[in-house]
Design an enzyme around this catalytic site. Structure first.
Site, short mmCIF file in Angstrom:
data_model
loop_
_atom_site.label_atom_id
_atom_site.label_comp_id
_atom_site.label_asym_id
_atom_site.label_seq_id
_atom_site.Cartn_x
_atom_site.Cartn_y
_atom_site.Cartn_z
N PRO A 11 -10.33 23.86 23.10
CA PRO A 11 -9.78 22.74 23.86
C PRO A 11 -8.39 22.30 23.42
O PRO A 11 -8.09 22.27 22.23
CB PRO A 11 -10.79 21.61 23.63
CG PRO A 11 -11.60 22.02 22.45
CD PRO A 11 -11.60 23.53 22.45
N ASN A 12 -7.59 21.99 24.41
CA ASN A 12 -6.23 21.44 24.28
C ASN A 12 -5.20 22.46 23.82
O ASN A 12 -4.01 22.16 23.79
CB ASN A 12 -6.22 20.22 23.35
CG ASN A 12 -7.13 19.11 23.86
OD1 ASN A 12 -6.97 18.68 25.00
ND2 ASN A 12 -8.11 18.70 23.08
N ARG A 30 2.08 19.83 23.52
CA ARG A 30 1.20 18.92 22.79
C ARG A 30 1.73 18.68 21.37
O ARG A 30 1.94 19.64 20.62
CB ARG A 30 -0.16 19.63 22.71
CG ARG A 30 -1.16 19.00 21.81
CD ARG A 30 -2.32 19.95 21.56
NE ARG A 30 -3.35 19.24 20.85
CZ ARG A 30 -4.34 19.81 20.20
NH1 ARG A 30 -4.44 21.13 20.17
NH2 ARG A 30 -5.23 19.09 19.58
N TYR A 58 2.20 21.07 16.24
CA TYR A 58 1.83 22.40 16.74
C TYR A 58 3.01 23.27 17.17
O TYR A 58 2.81 24.41 17.59
CB TYR A 58 0.83 22.26 17.90
CG TYR A 58 -0.45 21.56 17.49
CD1 TYR A 58 -1.35 22.17 16.62
CD2 TYR A 58 -0.75 20.27 17.95
CE1 TYR A 58 -2.52 21.52 16.22
CE2 TYR A 58 -1.91 19.62 17.57
CZ TYR A 58 -2.80 20.25 16.70
OH TYR A 58 -3.95 19.62 16.31
N ASN A 84 -9.61 30.11 17.35
CA ASN A 84 -9.19 28.74 17.08
C ASN A 84 -10.02 27.86 18.01
O ASN A 84 -9.69 27.72 19.20
CB ASN A 84 -7.69 28.56 17.34
CG ASN A 84 -7.22 27.16 16.96
OD1 ASN A 84 -8.03 26.27 16.73
ND2 ASN A 84 -5.91 26.97 16.92
N ALA A 109 -10.88 21.28 18.29
CA ALA A 109 -11.73 20.23 17.75
C ALA A 109 -13.21 20.61 17.71
O ALA A 109 -13.99 20.03 16.95
CB ALA A 109 -11.54 18.94 18.55
N GLU A 119 -11.26 32.70 11.59
CA GLU A 119 -10.95 31.34 12.06
C GLU A 119 -9.47 31.06 11.81
O GLU A 119 -8.97 31.32 10.72
CB GLU A 119 -11.81 30.35 11.26
CG GLU A 119 -11.52 28.88 11.57
CD GLU A 119 -12.31 27.93 10.66
OE1 GLU A 119 -12.68 28.33 9.53
OE2 GLU A 119 -12.52 26.79 11.08
N HIS A 133 -6.37 28.02 12.34
CA HIS A 133 -5.86 26.72 12.75
C HIS A 133 -4.36 26.72 12.53
O HIS A 133 -3.88 27.15 11.47
CB HIS A 133 -6.52 25.59 11.95
CG HIS A 133 -7.98 25.53 12.18
ND1 HIS A 133 -8.53 25.09 13.35
CD2 HIS A 133 -9.01 25.93 11.41
CE1 HIS A 133 -9.84 25.21 13.29
NE2 HIS A 133 -10.16 25.72 12.12
N ARG A 155 -5.12 16.81 6.96
CA ARG A 155 -5.09 15.83 8.06
C ARG A 155 -6.27 14.85 7.91
O ARG A 155 -6.70 14.57 6.80
CB ARG A 155 -5.08 16.58 9.39
CG ARG A 155 -3.84 17.47 9.53
CD ARG A 155 -3.80 18.21 10.85
NE ARG A 155 -3.70 17.28 11.97
CZ ARG A 155 -3.89 17.64 13.24
NH1 ARG A 155 -4.17 18.89 13.56
NH2 ARG A 155 -3.79 16.74 14.22
C1 DQA Z 1 -6.47 22.90 15.44
C2 DQA Z 1 -6.91 21.79 14.47
C3 DQA Z 1 -8.02 20.97 15.08
O1 DQA Z 1 -8.42 19.94 14.16
C4 DQA Z 1 -7.55 20.31 16.35
O2 DQA Z 1 -8.60 19.60 16.95
C5 DQA Z 1 -6.97 21.29 17.30
C6 DQA Z 1 -6.09 22.33 16.79
C7 DQA Z 1 -5.27 23.68 14.90
O3 DQA Z 1 -5.01 24.78 15.42
O4 DQA Z 1 -4.57 23.23 13.99
O5 DQA Z 1 -7.16 21.19 18.51
O6 DQA Z 1 -7.55 23.81 15.59
#
Ligand code: DQA
Length: 143
Positions: A10-11, A18, A23, A72, A75, A96, A98, A105
């Site tokens: 998501p996102n 964003r 990011y 990735n 959240a 994984e 990020h 954070r």
């Molecule tokens: C994320 C870190 C997550 O905590 C966050 O919710 C994201 C992006 C990252 O790529 O740093 O959506 O996965």
């Protein structure tokens, strides 16, 4: 040819727009175009969804098709036992990733339900984390 899927949760469709201070300014499509040029020996598949069940369905669809997955989960990393179970179920090595350093954070980002199901985790190295994960798979499968 090595088949690798990069799966974004998501996102992450909003990368480049964003919270660019966290990011970065690059869209994921721009980044992946460069990634494909850097790894011509790899067929890089990409999938993004904002929907938990769709991510799970896509992970299932990788069975028998992909040799490695770069995930990735956004959240959902911090909330989804269902995605963690999918990672365990499919029997494909998952790295994984990020973009941000989740350990630097908010406290709620310090828990990952998927980390212990994965071969390893990359966090805080920006978009380049995706390339490093693909590089892990090329080293693993090409030697
Ligand atoms: C994320 C870190 C997550 O905590 C966050 O919710 C994201 C992006 C990252 O790529 O740093 O959506 O996965």
């Amino acid at each position: 040819m090595l088949q690798i899927a990069i799966v974004n949760g998501p996102n992450l469709n909003l990368l480049g727009v964003r919270e660019p201070h966290i990011y970065g300014n690059q869209s994921f499509d721009q980044y992946v175009a460069g990634l494909k040029e850097r790894f011509p020996q790899v067929q890089i598949h990409t999938y993004q969804s904002n929907v938990e069940g769709e991510l799970i369905n896509y992970l299932h669809s990788c069975m028998g098709k992909m040799q490695g997955i770069v995930l990735n989960a956004g959240a959902y990393t911090h909330t989804s036992i269902a995605i963690a179970d999918a990672v365990s179920a499919i029997g494909i090595p998952v790295v994984e990733v990020h973009i941000s350093n989740v350990l630097a954070r908010e406290d709620y980002r310090k828990t990952s339900f998927i980390a212990d199901k994965c071969v390893g985790s990359i966090s805080g190295l920006g978009m380049e984390g995706y390339a490093l994960a693909v590089r892990y798979f090329t080293d693993k499968f090409e030697h």
